[in-house]
Design an enzyme around this catalytic site. Structure first.
Site, PDB file in Angstrom:
ATOM      1  N   GLU A  20     -13.235  -3.243  11.134  1.00 22.13           N
ATOM      2  CA  GLU A  20     -13.259  -2.543   9.781  1.00 22.13           C
ATOM      3  C   GLU A  20     -13.817  -3.872   8.592  1.00 22.13           C
ATOM      4  O   GLU A  20     -13.720  -4.863   8.850  1.00 22.13           O
ATOM      5  CB  GLU A  20     -11.733  -2.597   9.521  1.00 22.13           C
ATOM      6  CG  GLU A  20     -11.585  -1.738   7.854  1.00 22.13           C
ATOM      7  CD  GLU A  20     -10.247  -1.669   7.508  1.00 22.13           C
ATOM      8  OE1 GLU A  20      -9.998  -1.356   6.304  1.00 22.13           O
ATOM      9  OE2 GLU A  20      -9.185  -2.156   8.152  1.00 22.13           O
TER      10      GLU A  20
ATOM     11  N   GLU B  77       0.825  -1.065  -0.010  1.00 22.89           N
ATOM     12  CA  GLU B  77      -0.043   0.003  -0.040  1.00 22.89           C
ATOM     13  C   GLU B  77       0.888   1.293   0.051  1.00 22.89           C
ATOM     14  O   GLU B  77       0.518   2.392   0.710  1.00 22.89           O
ATOM     15  CB  GLU B  77      -1.013  -0.079   1.133  1.00 22.89           C
ATOM     16  CG  GLU B  77      -1.810  -1.357   1.108  1.00 22.89           C
ATOM     17  CD  GLU B  77      -2.973  -1.487   2.257  1.00 22.89           C
ATOM     18  OE1 GLU B  77      -3.936  -1.849   2.244  1.00 22.89           O
ATOM     19  OE2 GLU B  77      -2.450  -0.742   3.411  1.00 22.89           O
TER      20      GLU B  77
ATOM     21  N   ASP C 167      -8.591  -9.182   3.159  1.00 27.65           N
ATOM     22  CA  ASP C 167      -8.344  -7.974   4.178  1.00 27.65           C
ATOM     23  C   ASP C 167      -9.743  -7.838   5.247  1.00 27.65           C
ATOM     24  O   ASP C 167     -10.445  -7.208   4.917  1.00 27.65           O
ATOM     25  CB  ASP C 167      -8.414  -6.884   3.579  1.00 27.65           C
ATOM     26  CG  ASP C 167      -7.901  -5.684   4.479  1.00 27.65           C
ATOM     27  OD1 ASP C 167      -7.494  -6.085   5.598  1.00 27.65           O
ATOM     28  OD2 ASP C 167      -7.825  -4.361   4.101  1.00 27.65           O
TER      29      ASP C 167
END
Length: 838
Positions: free
Chosen positions: A405, A297, A377
């Site tokens: 998340e 990332e 993820d």
């Protein structure tokens, strides 16, 4: 009336026991701590026992620090220490009769000396173990469970750690509970009271380590002031048996040290990290080690300098070795976030194996690879990461998340252990032999000495720790599963409910039922059949529905949905080959659409919407039905919660009721967004005629408007009919009026609107000029998830007014007063007869 509670004590409230139970408890006169150090976990255990007995039994019990003459204390006592410290006293424990304890294990024994005397003996394999045994004793007492006559318990995994994602400025990435308890304005906080309280919660469920800062780290963590601050954090947590580590920024030699490179093989870089590590150990002598996110990332890493991942990990491992048992936790979350979606062979799910395969023999022996539980993820459902089957000599840490998340961000209740069990119980069949994931992680499969678990747990300054009282069940459960990954998830939530809210059967049964229904419901109304959580992955929110955002980007969390078919083809024969990364037996199962479980169908196969599932339904009809079923279940949560009124304190009752009511409304936003999107995408109708057909709704754009105007909503599926209304002015109110066309009766009136950042609009709803409800658009102050500044699936919400009597032909009027950039937006109004869920 029950006294209000803030949630700060979590499950360690030690609520007073009823008098009839107290009368049956031994009259403990002394707590004997077999350690003279008041910073040792043993003395911490004694203080915790003293505090717990005072709260639970209203009894003052003295602490004695002695290693001899314990038997001179004539009445009931509690003795806590290590096995070694017991051997130095006149308290004779037949150590050879206690089953072998692993590191951090404990022995808890009850000894009745005569009719009036009962001793409790708590012996740990080490000092942490003694503390864990003390907590176990207190939590048994708090639940009025019998003390064991002789009980041993050892953790299945030695590594039981937490990863904080706290930034030096005090913000928290994926933080849904206020600012950091560790950092503010670039430095460690002066007041670390909450840090010590956090360590206490961690220790109570056997968690023994923490990385205190974000994996997206900053080099200023290592300036002299913060080095000392890290020492203070370690000092605050050490009495609870919690050691700290830190996440590194790979380019620190360049950005902080002024070197021209951070090449891991450059001698100056090697010297830099050696010197920095030495300075860090001066402040934190029991440092856990380093957590590293690199080449992921946009982060720099060894690949930036033409080196291997092993070169990067080994740089830090060698810097740690002279100082003791420090470990490098090297995250396998390495992938290209600029993938070309048009290449049908590209697949982010392949990245971990592609980057780490072939390195198993290359890492130093104090390197551990940290692997997210699934290949992508933290999705609502994933298969286990195939990398778990590729590393034999390099031990691993399995990474979970508690911060939710992609999973409702604490504003939706999602009890996670049932999800975790899908990973932990999965048999990877490595070399054709039983290879259950929990046995790999524990180290027993490959005889690893250091392996285990980490979880992203973003506690904040909010008194609830996680922004929601109910979300704390996941932190409690995480500790339980690190200790014993085969724990029954129902027993775990029952214990947590008793400790947190009380032992009344209605409390325990209600919380258990809602919690156990929550993950299946969330999966149903968010994303199912292995399609992932259909949220917006392009914006930072990762929260509300936005299925279109899952494609057309470089992040690789794709659905490949078009007008005919949906799902990733990850087969070897025609797809990305991801199925082939698993051992042969598992690979064969995922390769064949007939043997792939339906709950992972769209993870591994690209199929027509008309593909028939094993249930007999088509994929698209399953989507429609599941989203209706999930939202229907969520509607029951606030109703079930009402049974606890008066059984728990008003503060926590209303706090939770607000969130469950919000979840019920937002689940309908999810349901309609996903169903409308795929209905528009494929054109296949819902056989039950529900999708796009809402007979009890009045669209705001169809009302008589004054001071309001009609606007399109992007994405279109985030609004009923694709449109909403907003005020024409940022300062003057607008009015929307209509004649109510529904039969005379009593209704629940639901208003769907948008509550986003930028202001706090006010709303007033009238029936025939009679005010039935007013409210402010201030959810950003009440719910702490990542909010949007747009009218979209993140900000869409609803408020419901119950039991409103109307007569057909009555006049409905809504007055919206804008504030800032929030222009009192309204989507629609529903009049729902009893039993109708919009």
């Amino acid at each position: 009336m029950l006294a209000n509670e803030t949630g700060l004590e979590g499950w360690l409230r030690y609520a007073p026991l009823p008098a009839e139970i107290i009368s049956l408890q031994p009259s403990f006169s002394h707590i004997v701590a077999l350690s003279r150090s008041e910073t040792s976990p043993i003395y911490t255990a004694a203080k915790e026992l003293q505090d717990g007995l005072k709260k639970l039994l209203n009894r003052d019990v003295n602490i004695v620090k002695t290693a001899t003459e314990i038997k001179e204390i004539p009445s009931s006592k509690i003795v806590v220490g290590t096995l070694d410290s017991f051997s130095l006293t006149d308290e004779k424990i037949e150590v050879d009769r206690i089953p072998d304890l692993k590191e951090d294990g404990y022995w808890l024994s009850t000894r009745k000396i005569d009719s009036g005397t009962t001793d409790i003996l708590i012996a740990g394999q080490n000092e942490r173990g003694a503390l864990y045994g003390a907590f176990q004793f207190l939590m048994l007492l708090a639940q009025n469970k019998p003390y064991p006559e002789s009980h041993t318990s050892s953790p299945q995994a030695p590594i039981r750690w937490i990863n904080q994602w706290d930034n030096l400025d005090g913000t928290i990435e994926r933080g849904y509970a206020g600012p950091s308890i560790f950092f503010k304005d670039g430095a460690v906080l002066d007041d670390l009271t909450r840090v010590a309280q956090y360590a206490r919660l961690m220790a109570s469920v056997g968690l023994n380590g923490i990385i205190v800062n974000n994996v997206n780290s900053h080099c200023n963590l290592f300036n002299p002031t913060n080095m000392k601050g890290l020492g203070r954090i370690a000092d605050a947590m050490r009495p609870w048996g919690v050691r700290i580590g830190v996440a590194l920024y790979f380019d620190t030699p360049k950005d902080l040290g002024g070197l021209p490179t951070s090449d891991p093989l450059n001698p100056d870089v090697v010297s830099y990290w050696n010197d920095l590590t030495t300075r860090l150990y001066r402040n934190v002598p029991d440092l856990l080690g380093y957590l590293i996110k690199a080449n992921s990332e946009g982060q720099p890493g060894p690949l930036t300098y033409g080196r291997t991942l092993a070169d990067g990990a080994n740089l830090f491992a060698r810097a740690l070795k002279p100082h003791g048992d420090g470990l490098v936790m090297y995250r396998a979350f390495v992938y290209n976030h600029h993938l070309d979606e048009s290449n049908l062979k590209n697949d982010r799910a392949n990245a971990a194996v592609e980057f780490f395969d072939g390195l198993d023999d290359e890492f130093e022996d104090n390197v551990i690879v940290q692997i997210k539980y699934g290949p992508i993820d933290f999705q609502i459902r994933e298969p286990p990461s195939p990398l778990l089957s590729h590393l034999r000599r390099t031990p691993i840490i399995l990474e979970f998340q508690v911060c939710q998340e992609y999973l409702g961000q604490q504003s939706h209740l999602v009890y996670l252990p049932p999800l975790w069990r899908t990973i932990l119980d999965f048999d990877l069949r490595i070399d054709g032999t039983p290879s259950v994931v929990r046995d790999i992680v524990s180290g027993s499969k490959f005889d690893w000495k250091r392996s285990g678990y980490a979880a992203v747990v973003n506690v904040g300054q909010d008194s609830t720790w996680l922004g929601s009282h109910m979300a704390m069940s996941n932190l409690y459960a995480y500790g339980c599963y690190c200790w014993d990954a085969s724990r029954d998830e129902v027993t775990v939530i029952q214990d947590w409910a008793r400790l947190t809210f009380g032992s009344h059967p209605t409390i325990v049964d209600t919380i258990t039922k809602i919690s156990m229904e929550s993950w299946p419901a969330y999966e149903n109304y968010s994303g199912n059949l292995g399609i992932q959580t259909l949220c917006d992955i392009v914006k930072h929110c990762h929260y509300g529905p936005s299925p279109a955002a899952m494609d057309g980007n470089g992040w690789g969390q794709w659905t490949r949905a078009d007008s005919h078919a949906i799902g990733m083809d990850r087969t070897v024969a025609t797809g990305t080959g991801n199925a082939g990364q698993y051992p042969p037996e598992v690979a064969a199962m995922f390769e064949d659409i007939k043997t792939t479980p339906d709950d992972l169908l769209l993870w591994f196969h690209h199929v027509p919407y008309t593909h028939q599932l094993k249930s007999g339904k088509t994929v698209i009809q399953h989507f429609y039905d599941a989203h209706y079923d999930g939202a229907k279940t969520a509607q029951t949560f606030p109703v079930q919660w009402q049974a606890l009124r008066g059984l728990i304190d008003e503060n926590r009752f209303h706090h939770t009721a607000l969130r469950l009511t919000y979840q019920a409304g937002h689940s309908i936003v999810w349901r309609d967004s996903i169903n409308n999107f795929y209905h528009a995408k494929c054109g296949i109708p819902d056989v039950h005629g529900r999708v796009g057909n809402h007979p009890w709704r009045i669209e705001a754009e169809d009302m008589e408007l004054s001071g309001y105007k009609i606007v399109p909503i992007t994405p279109f599926e985030a609004a009923s009919g694709g449109k909403a209304i907003v005020t024409t002015s940022s300062t003057s109110p607008g009015k929307a009026k209509c004649i109510i066309p529904f039969p005379t009766g009593t209704y629940n009136v639901a208003v769907n609107y948008y509550d986003h950042l930028g202001g706090k609009s006010q709303y007033h709803v009238f029936i025939n000029d009679r005010l039935i409800r007013s409210w402010d658009g201030d959810l950003e102050d009440k719910l702490l998830h990542d909010f949007s500044d747009l009218r979209d699936g993140h900000s869409a919400t609803r408020i419901t007014v119950g039991d409103v009597g109307i007569v057909k032909g009555d006049v409905l009027e809504i007055v919206g007063t804008p504030d800032g950039s929030e222009l009192a937006p309204i989507d629609y109004i529903s009049f729902l007869p009893e039993g109708i869920i919009d």
